[in-house]
Write an enzyme that holds these catalytic residues in place. Structure first.
Site, PDB file in Angstrom:
ATOM      1  N   SER A  54      55.814  11.781   2.326  1.00  0.00           N
ATOM      2  CA  SER A  54      55.301  12.690   3.350  1.00  0.00           C
ATOM      3  C   SER A  54      54.817  13.981   2.686  1.00  0.00           C
ATOM      4  CB  SER A  54      56.379  12.934   4.409  1.00  0.00           C
ATOM      5  OG  SER A  54      55.849  13.559   5.549  1.00  0.00           O
ATOM      6  N   ASP A  72      53.375   3.073  10.135  1.00  0.00           N
ATOM      7  CA  ASP A  72      53.228   4.534  10.156  1.00  0.00           C
ATOM      8  C   ASP A  72      51.995   4.921  10.968  1.00  0.00           C
ATOM      9  OD1 ASP A  72      53.074   7.265   9.578  1.00  0.00           O
ATOM     10  OD2 ASP A  72      53.583   6.988   7.463  1.00  0.00           O
ATOM     11  N   HIS A 111      56.645   6.279  10.305  1.00  0.00           N
ATOM     12  CA  HIS A 111      56.565   7.153   9.133  1.00  0.00           C
ATOM     13  C   HIS A 111      57.928   7.295   8.453  1.00  0.00           C
ATOM     14  CE1 HIS A 111      55.061  10.266   6.530  1.00  0.00           C
ATOM     15  NE2 HIS A 111      55.888  11.181   7.035  1.00  0.00           N
TER      16      HIS A 111
END
Length: 395
Positions: free
Chosen positions: A173, A336, A365
């Protein structure tokens, strides 16, 4: 060996070139982390951010030549505590459990692991809640910082620790954004990188979701223009709303449907003002974050993510990645919806060496945090390649 021993970091290590730069962190911070004063930092938007301190946590032993160092990058609301239990000053357990430690994928009997709290954060590193030179919190005066600025600060940390180049930089991320930026800004100091559930440049969709979150905070009356830190109030309602928005994007729609569907929260009736179970779930995560995270840092870091672009001023992402000769692994989560798998595939294609790896998960995610075994397999293979090349060079 107890679990606590397995994850006990090296808090005052006998390494580093500038011992005078070591500083204690304040009360309420992770006792297993330490502070490094990296000095004034030039920012991409111009000017200098003075007297920057970075919180650092380490595991393992640094090789004499600094060749075995691995940098693990946290996501938006993470910190230096990659593995290990919660405790006084550390409200959360490690966010990538099982990935780092003796015998783990990143084996601390072989590798020296470093985790920093990002510039603009609130877990020991200089950010909006930190005191400026006048003794008052930076608050609204804290400058705009970029992912590139954050990586520049991490390079200063590496210098102070005596690490000429990272064997591996890995993150997911926002941490994956920084791993990609390491490849772009310091290719010669990044022998390998693993960019997980991230991208080379923020998309319009990500920027849009981020704006909804920052506005939720800024429209809370207790935000006070960002200068709330010593007012006796904090924009917890706005931060909680931001977390609800974000957390929904972190999970997949099928997972939420399977876990909660239209079920009411036990003891409540949505037809009479009660909550659905999924609403209670989001409320829970909102409360948890508001109790441990600074709203000013949330706004600062969300804006930094919005401006992420490793190709900015460099001729584009493909040009940046094609020149990188290190070992790059790019992985995305198949469910995701915030960082769709296609973004990882595009990044891998731009590098042109190997296709993106696919992490199979129902968790959206957050799959990069949940599916630790799959991430561990990717990292183990990458580190094995590094070790093999090192042995060939030595031989």
């Amino acid at each position: 060996m107890t679990l606590q021993d397995r994850h006990r970091p090296l808090t005052r290590p006998a390494y580093g070139r500038r011992p005078e730069c070591w500083v204690p962190l304040g009360a309420g911070t992770n006792p297993d982390a330490f502070g490094l004063r990296v000095g004034s930092v030039p920012l991409e938007t111009g000017g200098l951010l003075p007297d920057v301190v970075v919180a650092v946590q380490t595991w393992g032993t640094l090789a004499p030549d600094g060749s075995n160092a691995v940098l693990v990058e946290h996501a938006l609301t993470g910190d230096t505590h990659v593995v290990g239990p919660p405790g006084p000053g550390q409200p959360t357990a490690g966010w990538w459990p099982g990935l780092v430690g003796p015998g783990a994928a990143i084996d601390t009997d072989r590798w020296f692991v470093v985790a920093t709290n990002v510039l603009g954060g609130c877990r020991g590193t200089t950010g909006p809640a930190t005191e400026a030179a006048d003794g008052q919190p930076w608050g609204s005066r804290f400058p705009e910082v970029t992912i590139r600025d954050q990586v520049r600060v991490e390079a200063l940390v590496a210098d102070l620790l005596g690490i000429p180049a990272w064997a591996l930089v890995i993150g997911g991320s926002m941490g994956g954004m920084r791993a990609a930026e390491w490849v772009a800004t310091y290719p010669d100091r990044t022998r390998a990188a693993a960019v997980v559930a991230a991208c080379g440049a923020a998309t319009a969709d990500q920027i849009a979701w981020g704006q909804a979150q920052t506005l939720a905070i800024e429209q809370d009356p207790d935000w006070r223009g960002g200068d709330y830190h010593r007012s006796g109030v904090s924009p917890d309602q706005g931060l909680g709303l931001a977390r609800r928005i974000a957390h929904t994007t972190y999970r997949s729609a099928p997972e939420l449907e399977e876990r909660f569907g239209r079920s009411p929260q036990p003891g409540e009736d949505p037809m009479r003002g009660g909550r659905f179970a999924v609403e209670s779930y989001l409320d829970h995560h909102a409360r948890k974050l508001s109790a441990r995270f600074d709203a000013g840092s949330y706004v600062t870091l969300t804006r930094a993510m919005a401006t992420h672009d490793i190709g900015r001023g460099r001729g584009g992402i493909a040009k940046v990645l094609r020149r990188y000769t290190g070992d790059l692994v790019v992985a995305g989560v198949d469910s995701d919806r915030l960082f769709p798998l296609e973004l990882s595939q595009q990044l891998a294609a731009a590098h042109g060496r190997r296709p993106a790896a696919v992490i199979e998960s129902a968790h959206g995610h957050d799959g990069f945090l949940v599916e630790v075994d799959q991430v561990a397999d990717l990292v183990s293979g990458q580190l094995a390649r590094l070790a093999s090349r090192h042995h060939r060079r030595v031989g």
